[in-house]
Design a protein around this motif. Sequence first.
Motif: not given
Length: 545
Positions: A384-395
């Motif tokens: 899927x979108x941005x597979x395997x990347x780290x991100x901040x938790x979001x709603x």
Amino acid sequence: MSKRRSRPSQSEDEWNSGNEAALSSNSDADDWKPLSKTSRRSAKTRQITKKRKTEVETREAAQTVAGTPDSVHSKSRHSIQTPEPLRSALLGWFTTVRDARGMPWRKPFDFSQGPEERSQRAYEVWVSEIMLQQTQVVTVIPYYTRWMVTFPTLKDLARANIDQVNALWKGLGYYSRASRLLEGAKKAVKDYGGRLPDNAKEMQENIPGIGRYSAGAICSIAYAERVAVLDGNVHRLLSRLLALHAPPKAKSTLNILWNAAEVMVRKDGTDEMHHPGDINQALIELGSTVCKVREPSCGACPLQPWCLAYKLARGDGFQSLPDIEDTCSICEPISPGFDVTVFPMKSDRKKAREELDVVNVIEWRRDTRSQQRLFFLVRRPETGLLAGLYDFAASENIPKNLPEKLVKSTSLGFLEKLFGHPAWKLVSVTSKTGSNCETRNTWVAEPTIVGDVSHIFSHVKKTYRVVWVLMTGGDKPPEPSGATVPDKPSCRADSELREETQSPDSPLKWTWTPLNQVVDATMGTGAMKVWSLARGFLEEEQTSL
């Protein structure tokens, strides 16, 4: 009794065309008299003349509406009839610019190479082509160089994991390209012994992430297969060369352009030694550096003598009215006073939908003055979108006009679901480590709205509303509800950076990352924008304490 008068032998068509006028004026069949051959011939001639006059008037009316004398033209104009002089001029120009931009993947074709060497060239071309998608050459060169040092062969790449690949790709954007390279390499090792297929058809069908253009580029350059390429640069170049002003993504348009590209590399007996990879690279280079979207350098173009867009823009090259059967039916009208940049026809872009996400930059400290500051990151799923990347938790995708109070409550509600307790209260959390149980208190301060960050994907315009949430208390940061620690953290070796995952059937992976290491995490461009905004705010916040 009188004898019945016999009628002449005529076919139905002859009867209708030759006697239609006579029948319309005589209702009594007994009064019928056949027309002579001369009369029938005259009537047919008048009908043909009238039909041609109508066709001419229709086309002239279309020209008047369009405003240019070339609006009605032959469809044969949109094909390359004699490619030899174009190829010669193109390749002569290419020899002077081949090395001008210092691209390490661009090498002369060596006819003496064996299968192993050609397979290695195919891998190098593949990596460069994927990196060059929607990215400028000057940006790609250092990434390509580092990539080939880290993964010098296709087998080396196949042994890597998504974290290693994403880390090397960081900053290049469109991370799905990196995951496709990894997936394709593993497929090539499994099914082809570590080599890419040596023909475009098989490569396109069996290697993930390789489409018609990439397969054509790789196989023509590395394997000398006579297959065409059609990227954005070649699309623009051929549209101008053939003066094709039709919807650029329409099947009929693409068929014409692919056919023209194929004619350029086709073997015709006069220039068998012309390397198809050189022809394709020359077309791409010419479109990229000379036949540019804006301000094309027509004076420096080796194909200018054959460029119909150039001729038409100067008021030359107009054709006489073609036969109706040969009239082009796909070109759209062009307003007067145009230049070559009117080709190719501009497509109507769909407006990207707009979405609002509340992005939570969650920080934990033992107390408000602690120097140990950890930030909560989640890892996105492998697909899927941005597979395997780290991100901040979001709603994600919340109402756009959400009041400030509800934005904050959205963050608190998210944290409650994430950590399994009301996040806005001082709580006692009990966790079990081995045979021991420990209880700690964690306090969540009032969330603070930091600001907005805009980030555009190809299909959606995101507004990230950044919210800073400070959690304090306890000897270590809280764990998401129901999470377990994997045997081998795959994020990094640093003991301060712990990756943990929820349950075996859950895609959630997470980590508490030290303040000075967040910038090194493999995040997408949007997440880096969020961190840049949050980091500036936190520095000001720290100064005010």
